[in-house]
Design a protein around this motif. Structure first.
Motif, PDB file in Angstrom:
ATOM      1  N   ARG A  11      62.579  36.294  41.611  1.00 26.68           N
ATOM      2  CA  ARG A  11      64.006  36.607  41.800  1.00 26.68           C
ATOM      3  C   ARG A  11      64.229  37.650  42.880  1.00 26.68           C
ATOM      4  O   ARG A  11      64.961  38.610  42.712  1.00 26.68           O
ATOM      5  N   GLY A  12      63.535  37.472  43.988  1.00 27.08           N
ATOM      6  CA  GLY A  12      63.654  38.391  45.119  1.00 27.08           C
ATOM      7  C   GLY A  12      62.333  38.497  45.843  1.00 27.08           C
ATOM      8  O   GLY A  12      61.690  37.497  46.134  1.00 27.08           O
ATOM      9  N   VAL A  13      61.902  39.707  46.083  1.00 26.43           N
ATOM     10  CA  VAL A  13      60.645  39.944  46.793  1.00 26.43           C
ATOM     11  C   VAL A  13      59.520  40.116  45.780  1.00 26.43           C
ATOM     12  O   VAL A  13      59.652  40.863  44.813  1.00 26.43           O
ATOM     13  N   ARG A  14      58.427  39.392  46.010  1.00 21.57           N
ATOM     14  CA  ARG A  14      57.222  39.512  45.180  1.00 21.57           C
ATOM     15  C   ARG A  14      56.180  40.267  45.996  1.00 21.57           C
ATOM     16  O   ARG A  14      55.973  39.977  47.165  1.00 21.57           O
ATOM     17  N   ARG A  15      55.528  41.234  45.364  1.00 22.19           N
ATOM     18  CA  ARG A  15      54.458  41.981  46.032  1.00 22.19           C
ATOM     19  C   ARG A  15      53.142  41.647  45.348  1.00 22.19           C
ATOM     20  O   ARG A  15      53.064  41.594  44.125  1.00 22.19           O
ATOM     21  N   GLY A  16      52.114  41.435  46.172  1.00 19.68           N
ATOM     22  CA  GLY A  16      50.813  41.074  45.636  1.00 19.68           C
ATOM     23  C   GLY A  16      49.706  41.942  46.174  1.00 19.68           C
ATOM     24  O   GLY A  16      49.831  42.566  47.231  1.00 19.68           O
ATOM     25  N   VAL A  17      48.618  41.964  45.432  1.00 23.05           N
ATOM     26  CA  VAL A  17      47.402  42.647  45.854  1.00 23.05           C
ATOM     27  C   VAL A  17      46.239  41.697  45.590  1.00 23.05           C
ATOM     28  O   VAL A  17      46.105  41.143  44.506  1.00 23.05           O
ATOM     29  N   GLU A  18      45.451  41.454  46.624  1.00 22.45           N
ATOM     30  CA  GLU A  18      44.303  40.552  46.544  1.00 22.45           C
ATOM     31  C   GLU A  18      43.059  41.344  46.908  1.00 22.45           C
ATOM     32  O   GLU A  18      42.972  41.887  48.006  1.00 22.45           O
ATOM     33  N   ARG A  19      42.130  41.418  45.965  1.00 21.68           N
ATOM     34  CA  ARG A  19      40.874  42.124  46.235  1.00 21.68           C
ATOM     35  C   ARG A  19      39.730  41.127  46.194  1.00 21.68           C
ATOM     36  O   ARG A  19      39.619  40.340  45.267  1.00 21.68           O
ATOM     37  N   VAL A  20      38.876  41.184  47.204  1.00 14.35           N
ATOM     38  CA  VAL A  20      37.675  40.347  47.252  1.00 14.35           C
ATOM     39  C   VAL A  20      36.478  41.255  46.961  1.00 14.35           C
ATOM     40  O   VAL A  20      36.295  42.285  47.606  1.00 14.35           O
ATOM     41  N   LEU A  21      35.681  40.847  45.973  1.00 20.26           N
ATOM     42  CA  LEU A  21      34.535  41.624  45.501  1.00 20.26           C
ATOM     43  C   LEU A  21      33.259  40.817  45.652  1.00 20.26           C
ATOM     44  O   LEU A  21      33.282  39.587  45.611  1.00 20.26           O
ATOM     45  N   LEU A  22      32.152  41.514  45.760  1.00 16.15           N
ATOM     46  CA  LEU A  22      30.838  40.863  45.807  1.00 16.15           C
ATOM     47  C   LEU A  22      30.146  40.995  44.461  1.00 16.15           C
ATOM     48  O   LEU A  22      30.076  42.088  43.901  1.00 16.15           O
ATOM     49  N   ALA A  23      29.623  39.878  43.950  1.00 19.74           N
ATOM     50  CA  ALA A  23      28.804  39.897  42.738  1.00 19.74           C
ATOM     51  C   ALA A  23      27.381  40.305  43.132  1.00 19.74           C
ATOM     52  O   ALA A  23      27.021  40.323  44.319  1.00 19.74           O
ATOM     53  N   ALA A  24      26.565  40.594  42.151  1.00 20.94           N
ATOM     54  CA  ALA A  24      25.186  41.008  42.406  1.00 20.94           C
ATOM     55  C   ALA A  24      24.418  39.960  43.196  1.00 20.94           C
ATOM     56  O   ALA A  24      23.531  40.295  43.987  1.00 20.94           O
ATOM     57  N   ASP A  25      24.759  38.675  43.018  1.00 23.78           N
ATOM     58  CA  ASP A  25      24.051  37.609  43.728  1.00 23.78           C
ATOM     59  C   ASP A  25      24.652  37.303  45.100  1.00 23.78           C
ATOM     60  O   ASP A  25      24.251  36.357  45.769  1.00 23.78           O
ATOM     61  N   GLY A  26      25.652  38.097  45.517  1.00 26.62           N
ATOM     62  CA  GLY A  26      26.270  37.909  46.822  1.00 26.62           C
ATOM     63  C   GLY A  26      27.484  36.998  46.820  1.00 26.62           C
ATOM     64  O   GLY A  26      28.160  36.862  47.838  1.00 26.62           O
ATOM     65  N   ALA A  27      27.789  36.362  45.680  1.00 22.61           N
ATOM     66  CA  ALA A  27      28.987  35.514  45.586  1.00 22.61           C
ATOM     67  C   ALA A  27      30.231  36.392  45.701  1.00 22.61           C
ATOM     68  O   ALA A  27      30.242  37.538  45.234  1.00 22.61           O
ATOM     69  N   LYS A  28      31.254  35.832  46.337  1.00 25.45           N
ATOM     70  CA  LYS A  28      32.513  36.563  46.481  1.00 25.45           C
ATOM     71  C   LYS A  28      33.520  36.079  45.441  1.00 25.45           C
ATOM     72  O   LYS A  28      33.666  34.885  45.225  1.00 25.45           O
ATOM     73  N   TRP A  29      34.194  37.024  44.814  1.00 24.43           N
ATOM     74  CA  TRP A  29      35.216  36.744  43.824  1.00 24.43           C
ATOM     75  C   TRP A  29      36.523  37.391  44.252  1.00 24.43           C
ATOM     76  O   TRP A  29      36.514  38.450  44.872  1.00 24.43           O
ATOM     77  N   VAL A  30      37.617  36.771  43.870  1.00 31.37           N
ATOM     78  CA  VAL A  30      38.943  37.269  44.220  1.00 31.37           C
ATOM     79  C   VAL A  30      39.702  37.588  42.939  1.00 31.37           C
ATOM     80  O   VAL A  30      39.739  36.776  42.009  1.00 31.37           O
ATOM     81  N   VAL A  31      40.294  38.775  42.895  1.00 31.94           N
ATOM     82  CA  VAL A  31      41.217  39.155  41.827  1.00 31.94           C
ATOM     83  C   VAL A  31      42.554  39.393  42.509  1.00 31.94           C
ATOM     84  O   VAL A  31      42.678  40.270  43.374  1.00 31.94           O
ATOM     85  N   LEU A  32      43.544  38.570  42.159  1.00 29.60           N
ATOM     86  CA  LEU A  32      44.859  38.610  42.784  1.00 29.60           C
ATOM     87  C   LEU A  32      45.901  38.854  41.703  1.00 29.60           C
ATOM     88  O   LEU A  32      45.888  38.186  40.667  1.00 29.60           O
ATOM     89  N   THR A  33      46.775  39.812  41.937  1.00 35.12           N
ATOM     90  CA  THR A  33      47.846  40.132  41.001  1.00 35.12           C
ATOM     91  C   THR A  33      49.130  40.247  41.806  1.00 35.12           C
ATOM     92  O   THR A  33      49.143  40.820  42.890  1.00 35.12           O
ATOM     93  N   ALA A  34      50.220  39.684  41.272  1.00 30.81           N
ATOM     94  CA  ALA A  34      51.500  39.737  41.975  1.00 30.81           C
ATOM     95  C   ALA A  34      52.636  39.807  40.970  1.00 30.81           C
ATOM     96  O   ALA A  34      52.519  39.323  39.844  1.00 30.81           O
ATOM     97  N   GLY A  35      53.730  40.405  41.413  1.00 33.25           N
ATOM     98  CA  GLY A  35      54.923  40.510  40.573  1.00 33.25           C
ATOM     99  C   GLY A  35      56.081  40.999  41.406  1.00 33.25           C
ATOM    100  O   GLY A  35      55.950  41.251  42.615  1.00 33.25           O
ATOM    101  N   PRO A  36      57.239  41.164  40.791  1.00 32.47           N
ATOM    102  CA  PRO A  36      58.406  41.626  41.534  1.00 32.47           C
ATOM    103  C   PRO A  36      58.126  42.962  42.236  1.00 32.47           C
ATOM    104  O   PRO A  36      57.547  43.874  41.641  1.00 32.47           O
ATOM    105  N   ALA A  37      58.544  43.059  43.489  1.00 31.45           N
ATOM    106  CA  ALA A  37      58.307  44.296  44.251  1.00 31.45           C
ATOM    107  C   ALA A  37      58.936  45.502  43.558  1.00 31.45           C
ATOM    108  O   ALA A  37      58.393  46.603  43.614  1.00 31.45           O
ATOM    109  N   ALA A  38      60.048  45.284  42.889  1.00 33.89           N
ATOM    110  CA  ALA A  38      60.728  46.380  42.187  1.00 33.89           C
ATOM    111  C   ALA A  38      59.907  46.891  41.004  1.00 33.89           C
ATOM    112  O   ALA A  38      60.169  47.984  40.497  1.00 33.89           O
ATOM    113  N   GLU A  39      58.916  46.122  40.571  1.00 35.72           N
ATOM    114  CA  GLU A  39      58.046  46.503  39.456  1.00 35.72           C
ATOM    115  C   GLU A  39      56.609  46.713  39.941  1.00 35.72           C
ATOM    116  O   GLU A  39      55.642  46.383  39.252  1.00 35.72           O
TER     117      GLU A  39
END
Length: 116
Positions: free
Chosen positions: A69-97
């Motif tokens: 219902r307006g502007v959504r703000r997100g944060v995407e973090r890419v992490l490395l696992a011990a075996d070198g695999a890359k994982w993404v944790v992405l969270t988003a919600g209303p910019a006002a929150e």
């Protein structure tokens, strides 16, 4: 894993990155480029390495979202696992929150244990 709030304004995604040749920093930069090209109202807020987290990189951005219902703000973090695999944790919600979104992102990161 994909979670969407009951009112569909917020989301959390955890997935394995599909570009093994990219570093975490290159992966978030590529994500920003992709979003810029096809997302209405896209604005990159920050992109770069994560202080104190070796090998991790993060993108913070916002865009126009009917679901949020307006502007959504997100944060995407890419992490490395011990075996070198890359994982993404992405969270988003209303910019006002934004603080709520940051709290959800911190909780997701604290609970996530990449094993490759």
């Amino acid at each position: 894993m994909f979670y969407r709030s009951a009112d569909r304004t917020a989301l959390i995604q955890v997935f394995r990155a599909s570009e093994p040749e990219l570093s975490p920093l290159d992966a978030v930069k590529q994500a920003s480029t992709h979003l810029r090209g096809g997302t209405r109202g896209y604005e990159e807020i920050s992109v770069g390495p994560v202080s104190g987290v070796p090998g991790a990189a993060q993108l913070v951005y916002q865009y126009d979202s009917e679901e949020s219902r307006g502007v959504r703000r997100g944060v995407e973090r890419v992490l490395l696992a011990a075996d070198g695999a890359k994982w993404v944790v992405l969270t988003a919600g209303p910019a006002a929150e934004w603080q709520v979104t940051q709290d959800h992102h911190a909780a997701a990161l604290a609970a996530f244990r990449p094993t490759g």
